[in-house]
Write a protein that holds these residues in place. Structure first.
Motif, short mmCIF file in Angstrom:
data_model
loop_
_atom_site.label_atom_id
_atom_site.label_comp_id
_atom_site.label_asym_id
_atom_site.label_seq_id
_atom_site.Cartn_x
_atom_site.Cartn_y
_atom_site.Cartn_z
N ASP A 137 -6.48 12.38 7.35
CA ASP A 137 -6.87 11.98 8.29
C ASP A 137 -7.06 12.24 9.24
OD1 ASP A 137 -8.83 11.23 6.52
OD2 ASP A 137 -8.65 9.46 5.97
N ILE A 168 -3.39 7.19 7.81
CA ILE A 168 -3.85 7.48 6.06
C ILE A 168 -3.26 8.67 6.07
CG2 ILE A 168 -5.96 7.95 4.60
CD1 ILE A 168 -6.95 5.11 5.77
N ASN A 169 -2.57 9.40 5.16
CA ASN A 169 -2.70 10.85 5.10
C ASN A 169 -3.48 11.41 4.86
OD1 ASN A 169 -1.37 12.92 4.99
ND2 ASN A 169 -0.84 12.85 2.32
N ALA A 180 0.81 -1.45 0.08
CA ALA A 180 0.08 -0.16 0.22
C ALA A 180 0.72 1.47 -0.01
CB ALA A 180 -0.90 -0.29 1.16
N ASN A 186 2.12 14.50 5.96
CA ASN A 186 3.50 14.18 5.66
C ASN A 186 4.34 15.49 5.85
OD1 ASN A 186 5.60 13.73 4.27
ND2 ASN A 186 4.67 13.30 2.14
N ILE A 191 3.77 6.28 -2.48
CA ILE A 191 2.71 7.09 -2.70
C ILE A 191 1.75 7.65 -1.05
CG2 ILE A 191 0.13 6.06 -3.00
CD1 ILE A 191 1.29 3.66 -4.11
N ASP A 192 1.10 8.25 -1.45
CA ASP A 192 0.94 9.82 -1.19
C ASP A 192 -0.10 9.38 -0.04
OD1 ASP A 192 1.43 12.81 -3.00
OD2 ASP A 192 2.65 12.21 -2.33
N LYS A 193 -0.54 8.33 0.30
CA LYS A 193 -1.99 7.59 0.54
C LYS A 193 -1.70 7.62 2.16
CE LYS A 193 -6.15 4.96 1.16
NZ LYS A 193 -6.42 3.25 0.23
N TYR A 194 -0.33 7.43 2.61
CA TYR A 194 0.14 6.60 4.18
C TYR A 194 1.07 7.28 4.50
CZ TYR A 194 -3.40 2.70 3.40
OH TYR A 194 -4.35 1.97 3.09
#
Length: 229
Positions: free
Chosen positions: A75, A72-73, A13, A97, A22-25
């Motif tokens: 949230d 999760i980024n 992920a 981040n 990836i920016d999501k996490y």
């Protein structure tokens, strides 16, 4: 097997096949520290995503206080950090981040619980007019043994009191015999002798001055005073 699968899911992920983040996490990391001296402590960390609690889990900081897991980024999460002997800490944080490298660093400080200097043994009962400890008192004394075992540097003083009725010399002797009996019980359970001092007061320090049976019962007591931590 479960841990390995979980790690694989996180890695998949968080990183692309080219190894780019990836920016999501966000890699959320830091330390859990004692507010008293900033030493690292091993605490339980509970987290849950707000407002729907659709991402939640637990982690534990290491012996030096270090922790690390992925969130999760963007949230918001609720955190609860717990450790026996410390006040529970809760925080709500938005995950970002912050470092620009896919990570967010934050230290949590836990406040030690205030420990009493004087502890009443409310369920310690002796046979009437004697220093014989009743069997119903063993649980209370065993709890005291556990308390001392978890604090190996603690030195205590057992302080014996009677009611103020009757002969003062006899009351003094009885209060002394009772604290000695309690000390012997603690030592029989593995507590070192030099950690337990004793002092007798007889009926010279009543909690209540009424001459009722209830007042007399409350005045007959053994208290545990912390001499050194």
């Amino acid at each position: 097997m479960y841990k390995a699968l979980l790690s694989l899911i996180l890695i998949t992920a968080v990183f692309t096949s080219q190894g780019q983040a990836i920016d999501k996490y966000v890699r959320f990391n830091g330390k859990v520290l004692s507010q008293k001296d900033s030493s690292g402590i091993s605490a339980s960390i509970y987290y849950e995503k707000l407002p729907y609690y659709d991402d939640m889990g637990t982690a534990k900081s290491g012996p030096q206080g270090n922790y690390e897991f992925y969130l999760i980024n963007g949230d918001k999460y609720n955190f609860r950090i717990t450790l026996s002997g410390y006040l529970e800490l809760t925080r709500e944080l938005a995950i970002t981040n912050a470092n620009g490298d896919g990570s967010m660093n934050l230290d949590f400080y836990l406040e030690p619980e205030e420990e009493p200097d004087l502890i009443a043994l409310n369920n310690l009962i002796f046979a009437r007019g004697s220093d014989v400890i009743t069997e119903s008192s063993f649980e209370e004394l065993d709890n005291l043994v556990n308390y001392l075992e978890s604090r190996p540097s603690l030195i205590i003083q057992l302080e014996g009191h009677t009611d103020f009725a009757g002969n003062p010399e006899a009351n003094m002797s009885l209060s002394e015999a009772r604290v000695v009996a309690v000390k012997e019980y603690l030592v029989s359970k593995g507590v070192k002798k030099n950690r337990v001092l004793t002092k007798a007061f007889g009926g010279s320090q009543p909690l209540y001055t009424e001459r009722t049976d209830e007042a007399k019962t409350k005045n007959r007591r053994v208290e545990v005073r912390v001499i050194s931590r």
